[in-house]
Design a protein around this motif. Structure first.
Motif, PDB file in Angstrom:
ATOM      1  N   GLU A 137       0.837  -1.323  -0.166  1.00 56.25           N
ATOM      2  CA  GLU A 137       0.039   0.098  -0.005  1.00 56.25           C
ATOM      3  C   GLU A 137       0.919   1.267  -0.071  1.00 56.25           C
ATOM      4  N   GLY A 138       1.917   1.460   0.530  1.00 52.02           N
ATOM      5  CA  GLY A 138       2.831   2.469   0.582  1.00 52.02           C
ATOM      6  C   GLY A 138       4.348   1.951   1.104  1.00 52.02           C
ATOM      7  N   GLU A 190      -4.296  -3.462   7.788  1.00 53.92           N
ATOM      8  CA  GLU A 190      -3.024  -2.685   7.528  1.00 53.92           C
ATOM      9  C   GLU A 190      -1.963  -3.382   8.538  1.00 53.92           C
ATOM     10  N   ASP A 248      -1.651   0.677  -9.999  1.00 56.78           N
ATOM     11  CA  ASP A 248      -1.975   1.643  -8.687  1.00 56.78           C
ATOM     12  C   ASP A 248      -0.521   1.724  -7.777  1.00 56.78           C
ATOM     13  N   THR A 249       0.242   0.747  -8.123  1.00 52.29           N
ATOM     14  CA  THR A 249       1.730   0.520  -7.577  1.00 52.29           C
ATOM     15  C   THR A 249       2.628   1.665  -8.207  1.00 52.29           C
ATOM     16  N   MET A 259       1.606   4.766  -6.688  1.00 57.74           N
ATOM     17  CA  MET A 259       2.237   5.080  -5.176  1.00 57.74           C
ATOM     18  C   MET A 259       3.719   5.019  -5.143  1.00 57.74           C
ATOM     19  N   VAL A 260       4.455   4.228  -5.922  1.00 57.27           N
ATOM     20  CA  VAL A 260       6.001   4.548  -6.006  1.00 57.27           C
ATOM     21  C   VAL A 260       6.233   5.856  -6.497  1.00 57.27           C
ATOM     22  N   ALA A 299       4.757   8.751  -6.186  1.00 55.32           N
ATOM     23  CA  ALA A 299       4.231   9.659  -5.000  1.00 55.32           C
ATOM     24  C   ALA A 299       5.260   9.487  -3.953  1.00 55.32           C
ATOM     25  N   ALA A 300       5.925   8.497  -3.711  1.00 56.05           N
ATOM     26  CA  ALA A 300       7.032   8.388  -2.593  1.00 56.05           C
ATOM     27  C   ALA A 300       8.035   8.920  -3.105  1.00 56.05           C
TER      28      ALA A 300
END
Length: 811
Positions: free
Chosen positions: A281-282, A303, A321-322, A325-326, A328-329
């Motif tokens: 998820e993050g 979680e 979606d991954t 997320m990556v 955004a990281a």
């Protein structure tokens, strides 16, 4: 499994021609150690030769005709069949260039009786046989409370990375957003029968990745010593032994299910943990480094935060979606070329006839495949991909409201139809703006368009739009247009049904225009490819990742501890290349762990010689840059150097020698000008490429049969060569893609940690690496490389010696 037989009273071993499967290669409680090279010695202890490019008849390839096979091999070698104590099949392929003479081509290892001398026929190459080197996995000692590596995804990259890490003692945690393979098979079958799409478990997501529901092709255009290790591990996990010898190996979906399950059991047996229906998820980042990962259970929504300093991102390119997320990281990303198009289906009999002519149907041939590519007048590439002989088109959607197709076949490839992706190149410049994830948006757009086009007349969800080639080229709307040309050659195999549509309704104009131009050109390469009745089913949009997550030569993102890996991250293009990338990333992680726990090991001359004699690699100074080398007497193949450098195989490794006399010892037909150059510039920064003598093992020769030789102007290097008693095969001491260095303090500690250590004599100014720093400024220059195989020398690489200086000596 090997088959034993007795010919002429002497036992020999061969790899069987037919598939022989082990029902349970990992029984409960069994140790799961890496596959090692098998021994084929006999009582005489005589060495084996390797003979390649041997033509054999199709009948000789049948399992019941082993005697015929031996006779044809013996004839090609110019010996009697009884002179061959052992014959081991190494590689086989089919030569179908002339339809009137379709035949096999094999490579074999042969042990000849004493006194038998091969006199090979024209075109047959003979040299020394070196068994494949086994995969060496170092053990890493870790503290009980040390964070575990986290491997995300159980496709080929994730499975092979996790297996390596587990066998190294690092006890990885492996998470997969989809279900286990057995549950996954049931979910996919339900979807094919009309059930709703499961966004967690489908053909894209679940144990084994997208490759589980495929043809299971294992051939690859890459070159790496790890390819053999991947194939051996697949056999260890239950794949047919044939994949070790077939030029175009495949497993098939029906067998891949069990192979994938056994690979997971091997990971668990070695200390790893595997969790299904668990999504990344993050990431938690501190000071530019991964410190933890947030995981979510797909069923319960629970979680969990897992502390880790190492995340291997081995998800497939459908995990969109991954990607977001990556990004955004803070991970650096870039666009890469990809392709979209359709699945095209023909009767398998048509393909067999086109490829094999009168030989079609021979038991040694099976279902024919093809691989085609053309360029349009505008330069856009159009090609076939993932061809599935005797296979079927599958429903490969993973997002609600989006439709995509793929292809698969079973091991027997016995289906009535053949199918392949017909793809058109999509370049980064075809997409608007500068968003690195614009390719993902493009894929989604055409998948949603295909979904809506398939349902346009009220058809059921996930009905696929399809069109015959004849209607497409004529600009018609579908097979119901009423023309003879529009009649499909075969029933479409897409499981949820097709609706006849004009595919221009879901594909961009530049794609359909390229297909329109390319189809007649492809038909010239494979007769019948553009038959009016061939069926095209849309859309194929998941052939490769549209994005690359940038990584460095240590396989890390700009976020330390994040390791993008495999096809989804943009570093592979199929099952084997993804598995190889997983091994390379795992090697890098283990090397980092070893380097972080051990100071750089310094070796005395005696210790360095002992390590070389044991077949280990040693880092050593030369007069140009630091090198890493092995003894050519102890290490009969250069594979270990390729693995150390994380470099694909195939690029020859030069030998460091101790004097000009070595030119004639290891070179053949050496021109006089090469000797003059050696006298003038040896010792020095000049590598001379000459034709290799018989004393050079074939594994160290280039494909053209050459070897590079150099006498270094370094007292340390020469002392080590002379103490070792043979040349050293040496390449620069850096990971592939990283700069070479002449400064010991700049050596990568992870690379040095993966060797026996660094040899520096006390005369170098001390025993610490830092004391051997070069006093020069600027980048270190390697040696100049000259091709000396022709009448005149040719510069292959200009380095420390300029061509102008060399010309002076020649004149």
């Amino acid at each position: 499994m090997l088959r034993q037989s007795s010919l002429g009273g002497t036992v020999h071993w061969t790899v069987p021609f037919a598939a022989e499967l082990r029902a349970d290669p990992f029984p409960a409680g069994a140790a799961c150690s890496p596959v090692t090279a098998r021994s084929f010695s006999n009582e005489s202890g005589a060495s084996m030769i390797r003979a390649s490019n041997i033509p054999v008849s199709l009948d000789a390839l049948l399992p019941e005709n082993e005697e015929l096979f031996r006779r044809e091999v013996a004839r090609a070698l110019g010996v009697r069949p009884n002179d061959m104590a052992e014959v081991k099949l190494l590689k086989r392929s089919i030569d179908a260039r002339k339809k009137a003479n379709v035949h096999g081509v094999v490579t074999v290892a042969v042990r000849l009786d004493d006194g038998a001398v091969p006199r090979p026929t024209r075109g047959v190459a003979v040299g020394a046989y070196a068994p494949p080197a086994p995969l060496a996995i170092p053990r890493v000692s870790v503290c009980a409370d040390a964070p575990r590596p986290l491997v995300v995804g159980t496709g080929p990259a994730g499975l092979f990375c996790a297996l390596y890490l587990a066998r190294a003692g690092l006890k990885p945690l492996v998470v997969e957003r989809g279900a286990s393979v057995d549950e996954r098979v049931a979910v996919v079958e339900d979807f094919n029968a009309g059930a709703s799409l499961d966004g967690c478990t489908n053909i894209q997501f679940g144990e084994g990745g997208a490759g589980t529901f495929s043809d299971g092709k294992l051939n690859t255009g890459t070159r790496s010593p790890h390819i053999r290790h991947v194939l051996e591990t697949f056999v260890e996990a239950g794949a047919p032994a044939d994949i070790l010898v077939d030029a175009k190996p495949h497993i098939g979906t029906d067998l891949l299910v069990g192979v994938v399950r056994n690979l997971r059991l091997a990971i668990q047996e070695a200390g790893g943990e595997v969790r299904f229906l668990t999504r990344l998820e993050g990431l938690e980042i501190d000071a530019g480094r991964v410190v933890a990962a947030r995981l979510v259970n797909e069923r319960t929504g629970a979680e969990e935060v897992v502390a880790t300093d190492c995340v291997v991102l081995a998800c497939g390119h459908s995990a969109r979606d991954t990607f977001f997320m990556v990004r955004a990281a803070g991970a650096a990303m870039e666009r890469k070329p990809f392709a979209v198009g359709v699945r095209i289906e023909h009767p398998q009999a048509l393909v067999n006839e086109s490829q094999y002519g009168p030989a079609a149907g021979h038991a040694a041939l099976g279902a024919a495949d093809y691989k085609l590519a053309v360029h349009t007048a505008g330069g856009r590439g159009v090609y076939t991909f993932c061809m599935c002989p005797g296979g079927e088109v599958v429903a490969a959607a993973s997002e609600e409201g989006g439709l995509c197709v793929n292809g698969m076949s079973r091991h027997a490839r016995a289906g009535a139809n053949a199918n392949a992706a017909l793809l058109v190149e999509v370049r980064p410049g075809d997409l608007p703006g500068d968003d690195p994830l614009a390719g993902v948006a493009f894929q989604r757009e055409i998948e949603r368009a295909a979904y809506e086009l398939g349902r346009a007349d009220g058809s059921a969800p996930y009905t696929a739009p399809a069109q015959t080639v004849g209607d497409f080229l004529a600009g018609g709307s579908g097979a119901d247009a009423g023309t003879v040309e529009a009649t499909p050659l075969a029933d479409p195999t897409y499981p949820r049904g097709v609706a006849w549509r004009d595919l221009r309704g879901c594909l961009p104009a530049f794609v359909t225009e390229a297909m329109d131009e390319a189809l007649p050109l492809l038909d010239r390469k494979l007769r019948g490819f553009a038959h009016p009745g061939a069926v095209m089913t849309a859309v194929e949009a998941r052939s490769s990742s549209p994005v690359r997550i940038v990584r460095d030569d240590r396989f890390q993102s700009n976020i330390a501890g994040l390791h993008p890996c495999g096809e989804g991250a943009g570093y592979a293009g199929g099952i084997t290349s993804a598995a190889v990338d997983g091994l390379r990333v795992a090697e890098g992680i283990v090397a980092e762990r070893v380097a972080g726990r051990c100071p750089m090991k310094m070796l005395t001359l005696e210790e360095a010689c002992a390590a070389l004699a044991a077949g280990e690699a040693v880092v050593l100074p030369t007069d140009t840059v630091f090198g890493v080398g092995v003894s050519v007497a102890a290490a009969r193949v250069p594979d270990g150097l390729y693995r150390l450098k994380h470099r694909d195989g195939g690029k020859p490794v030069a030998w460091l020698v101790d004097g000009p006399a070595s030119l004639d010892r290891y070179g053949a037909a050496v021109p006089a000008y090469a000797r003059r150059l050696a006298r003038a510039f040896w010792p020095g920064a000049l590598t001379l490429v000459v034709r290799a003598a018989d004393a050079v093992p074939r594994a160290f020769q280039s494909e053209a049969g050459t070897i590079g030789l150099r006498m270094p102007d370094s007292a340390d290097a020469l002392a080590l060569i002379r103490a070792a008693g043979c040349p050293l095969a040496v390449t620069s001491a850096n990971f592939s893609g990283a700069p070479a260095t002449d400064d010991a303090s700049a050596l990568d500690p992870a690379l040095v940690a993966a060797t026996a250590g660094l040899y520096l004599s006390p005369d170098a100014g001390g025993t610490s690496a830092a004391s051997h720093a070069s006093p020069t400024d600027g980048p270190a220059l390697p040696s100049t490389v000259l091709d000396c195989t022709e009448e005149h020398p040719r510069v292959l690489r200009e380095g420390a010696l300029s061509w102008d200086v060399l010309k002076g000596a020649l004149s």
